[in-house]
Enzyme design. Sequence first.
Site, PDB file in Angstrom:
ATOM      1  N   GLN A   1       4.198   2.349  16.031  1.00  0.00           N
ATOM      2  CA  GLN A   1       4.483   1.143  15.239  1.00  0.00           C
ATOM      3  C   GLN A   1       5.988   0.969  15.013  1.00  0.00           C
ATOM      4  O   GLN A   1       6.491  -0.149  14.951  1.00  0.00           O
ATOM      5  CB  GLN A   1       3.783   1.213  13.867  1.00  0.00           C
ATOM      6  CG  GLN A   1       2.276   1.059  13.922  1.00  0.00           C
ATOM      7  CD  GLN A   1       1.581   2.405  13.972  1.00  0.00           C
ATOM      8  OE1 GLN A   1       2.112   3.359  14.517  1.00  0.00           O
ATOM      9  NE2 GLN A   1       0.389   2.477  13.429  1.00  0.00           N
TER      10      GLN A   1
ATOM     11  N   ASN B   1       0.627   7.105   2.938  1.00  0.00           N
ATOM     12  CA  ASN B   1       1.247   6.199   3.911  1.00  0.00           C
ATOM     13  C   ASN B   1       1.114   6.814   5.303  1.00  0.00           C
ATOM     14  O   ASN B   1       0.569   7.919   5.465  1.00  0.00           O
ATOM     15  CB  ASN B   1       2.717   5.945   3.545  1.00  0.00           C
ATOM     16  CG  ASN B   1       3.319   4.820   4.357  1.00  0.00           C
ATOM     17  OD1 ASN B   1       2.723   3.765   4.512  1.00  0.00           O
ATOM     18  ND2 ASN B   1       4.484   5.029   4.932  1.00  0.00           N
ATOM     19  N   LYS B   2       1.615   6.122   6.279  1.00  0.00           N
ATOM     20  CA  LYS B   2       1.520   6.544   7.684  1.00  0.00           C
ATOM     21  C   LYS B   2       1.857   8.022   7.844  1.00  0.00           C
ATOM     22  O   LYS B   2       2.816   8.501   7.259  1.00  0.00           O
ATOM     23  CB  LYS B   2       2.464   5.665   8.509  1.00  0.00           C
ATOM     24  CG  LYS B   2       2.573   5.989   9.972  1.00  0.00           C
ATOM     25  CD  LYS B   2       1.252   6.052  10.697  1.00  0.00           C
ATOM     26  CE  LYS B   2       0.434   4.782  10.599  1.00  0.00           C
ATOM     27  NZ  LYS B   2      -0.990   5.011  11.032  1.00  0.00           N
TER      28      LYS B   2
ATOM     29  N   ARG C   1     -11.410  -0.123   7.717  1.00  0.00           N
ATOM     30  CA  ARG C   1     -10.459   0.995   7.624  1.00  0.00           C
ATOM     31  C   ARG C   1     -10.538   1.514   6.186  1.00  0.00           C
ATOM     32  O   ARG C   1     -10.424   0.726   5.250  1.00  0.00           O
ATOM     33  CB  ARG C   1      -9.043   0.559   8.017  1.00  0.00           C
ATOM     34  CG  ARG C   1      -8.964   0.200   9.511  1.00  0.00           C
ATOM     35  CD  ARG C   1      -7.555   0.091  10.008  1.00  0.00           C
ATOM     36  NE  ARG C   1      -6.893   1.381  10.086  1.00  0.00           N
ATOM     37  CZ  ARG C   1      -5.579   1.500  10.297  1.00  0.00           C
ATOM     38  NH1 ARG C   1      -4.827   0.429  10.424  1.00  0.00           N
ATOM     39  NH2 ARG C   1      -5.012   2.694  10.367  1.00  0.00           N
TER      40      ARG C   1
ATOM     41  N   ASP D   1      -0.043   2.718   1.860  1.00  0.00           N
ATOM     42  CA  ASP D   1      -1.404   2.204   2.067  1.00  0.00           C
ATOM     43  C   ASP D   1      -2.226   2.326   0.804  1.00  0.00           C
ATOM     44  O   ASP D   1      -3.197   1.604   0.604  1.00  0.00           O
ATOM     45  CB  ASP D   1      -2.090   2.943   3.212  1.00  0.00           C
ATOM     46  CG  ASP D   1      -1.534   2.446   4.530  1.00  0.00           C
ATOM     47  OD1 ASP D   1      -0.432   2.886   4.897  1.00  0.00           O
ATOM     48  OD2 ASP D   1      -2.172   1.581   5.138  1.00  0.00           O
TER      49      ASP D   1
ATOM     50  N   ARG E   1      -2.801  -4.645  11.642  1.00  0.00           N
ATOM     51  CA  ARG E   1      -2.756  -3.394  10.892  1.00  0.00           C
ATOM     52  C   ARG E   1      -1.665  -3.529   9.833  1.00  0.00           C
ATOM     53  O   ARG E   1      -0.943  -4.514   9.798  1.00  0.00           O
ATOM     54  CB  ARG E   1      -2.563  -2.149  11.786  1.00  0.00           C
ATOM     55  CG  ARG E   1      -1.806  -2.283  13.073  1.00  0.00           C
ATOM     56  CD  ARG E   1      -0.374  -2.675  12.909  1.00  0.00           C
ATOM     57  NE  ARG E   1       0.314  -1.786  12.006  1.00  0.00           N
ATOM     58  CZ  ARG E   1       1.431  -2.053  11.379  1.00  0.00           C
ATOM     59  NH1 ARG E   1       2.019  -3.237  11.547  1.00  0.00           N
ATOM     60  NH2 ARG E   1       2.014  -1.208  10.577  1.00  0.00           N
ATOM     61  N   GLY E   2      -1.562  -2.467   8.984  1.00  0.00           N
ATOM     62  CA  GLY E   2      -0.658  -2.560   7.842  1.00  0.00           C
ATOM     63  C   GLY E   2      -1.490  -2.965   6.629  1.00  0.00           C
ATOM     64  O   GLY E   2      -2.269  -3.929   6.711  1.00  0.00           O
ATOM     65  N   ALA E   3      -1.333  -2.237   5.517  1.00  0.00           N
ATOM     66  CA  ALA E   3      -2.260  -2.400   4.381  1.00  0.00           C
ATOM     67  C   ALA E   3      -2.353  -3.843   3.860  1.00  0.00           C
ATOM     68  O   ALA E   3      -3.451  -4.408   3.795  1.00  0.00           O
ATOM     69  CB  ALA E   3      -1.859  -1.431   3.266  1.00  0.00           C
TER      70      ALA E   3
HETATM   71  O1  MRU Z   1      -2.169   2.539  10.750  1.00  0.00           O
HETATM   72  P1  MRU Z   1      -1.326   1.385  10.281  1.00  0.00           P
HETATM   73  O2  MRU Z   1      -0.400   0.855  11.302  1.00  0.00           O
HETATM   74  O3  MRU Z   1      -2.175   0.324   9.636  1.00  0.00           O
HETATM   75  O4  MRU Z   1      -0.448   2.006   9.118  1.00  0.00           O
HETATM   76  C1  MRU Z   1       0.460   1.184   8.432  1.00  0.00           C
HETATM   77  C2  MRU Z   1       1.256   1.918   7.439  1.00  0.00           C
HETATM   78  O5  MRU Z   1       1.052   3.088   7.192  1.00  0.00           O
HETATM   79  C3  MRU Z   1       2.275   1.151   6.664  1.00  0.00           C
HETATM   80  O6  MRU Z   1       3.374   1.936   6.388  1.00  0.00           O
HETATM   81  C4  MRU Z   1       1.622   0.699   5.356  1.00  0.00           C
HETATM   82  O7  MRU Z   1       0.474  -0.058   5.609  1.00  0.00           O
HETATM   83  C5  MRU Z   1       2.536  -0.061   4.490  1.00  0.00           C
HETATM   84  S1  MRU Z   1       3.108  -1.511   5.304  1.00  0.00           S
HETATM   85  C6  MRU Z   1       3.272  -2.755   4.362  1.00  0.00           C
END
Ligand code: MRU
Length: 350
Positions: A201, A252-253, A98, A242, A55-57
Amino acid sequence: MHQSNAAEADAYRHIDWRGDALRLLDQRKLPAAEVYVTCTTAAQVARAIREMVVRGAPAIGVTAAYGVVLAAREALQAHGRIEAPALAQPLHELGEARPTAVNLRWAIEHMRECLGDGGAAECLERLAARARDIHEQDIAANRRMGELGATLLQGGAVITHCNTGTLATGGYGTALGVIRSGVAQARIERVLASETRPWLQGARLTAWELNRDRIEVTLICEGSVGSAMRTFKPQWAIVGADRIAANGDVVNKIGTYNLAVLARQHGVRTMVVAPTSTIDPRTPSGAQIDIEQRPGGELLAAAGYAQDPAGVQVWNPVFDVTPATLVDAIVTERGIASPPDTRTIAALLD
Ligand code: MRU
């Protein structure tokens, strides 16, 4: 505060391309266990993204790029050639795994450009080279953003949210890259990380990464962000993204919006760190961005319910929109937009 060890930051091969398979560190199992999932098909990669193995963009963009290589290998094995119609379905599935993180779409579009003339072996070679390039370019962008973002820091504490480190990217991290760089340059005295419900996370991944990197971290629950700002007086809230809209609105998250509102109230500045692949110039503002909703069971499971109780409804958006007006600086590998708006964002993409 211990120093960052950059080599160590990239030491775990969380996205490991093996030529005919992709090995992914299963982030759902951390920090209790370091277990790897091996994908040999594009469908397995899409599933790993959907189910949060990775996970993570930026990390899911890199992963999807390798997924396209696997889709091409499958087409070659099944039909003796690599042609766009055979790839349409697997690439669609990868792109839909996603919906919010624009890096996924960005990476697949870049991979598509490598299809075309020449023999199948040559095409496969080109795709694999492009995927490795997307991976390496992401690490290079993160290192550059780490340097640039650290120039904005003047000591004191910082607060971060979710996981934006090596695990969330090709390596090193976006917001966590700035924190690594800031700690190495003694521009940060304390790192506060919020837990990030319901997947934790922050607690599971950010604390694990910083710990491995020997950077001290103070973990807080999300409800204590306001009190932590009063108590520790952070200079900056540093987060990833994201997707960033053309006007600088940041998705973002979930919880990032709360953090930015509280930051403004407490005189804490907000820095968003993201590669330009996270900017979506085709989307005018955050209002047009599709926010991923995940199953309510994720929240109920976090609360200890064995099965979904009747009569309890769950609203589980996993991202939120922070208006550009609440963001002081957006740091990319191409420079800093401050204040972020349509003009400063367009200048970064020029
Ligand atoms: O749901 P996730 O864990 O994929 O969400 C991740 C985030 O929101 C991060 O903050 C975002 O991807 C930036 S990380 C480089």
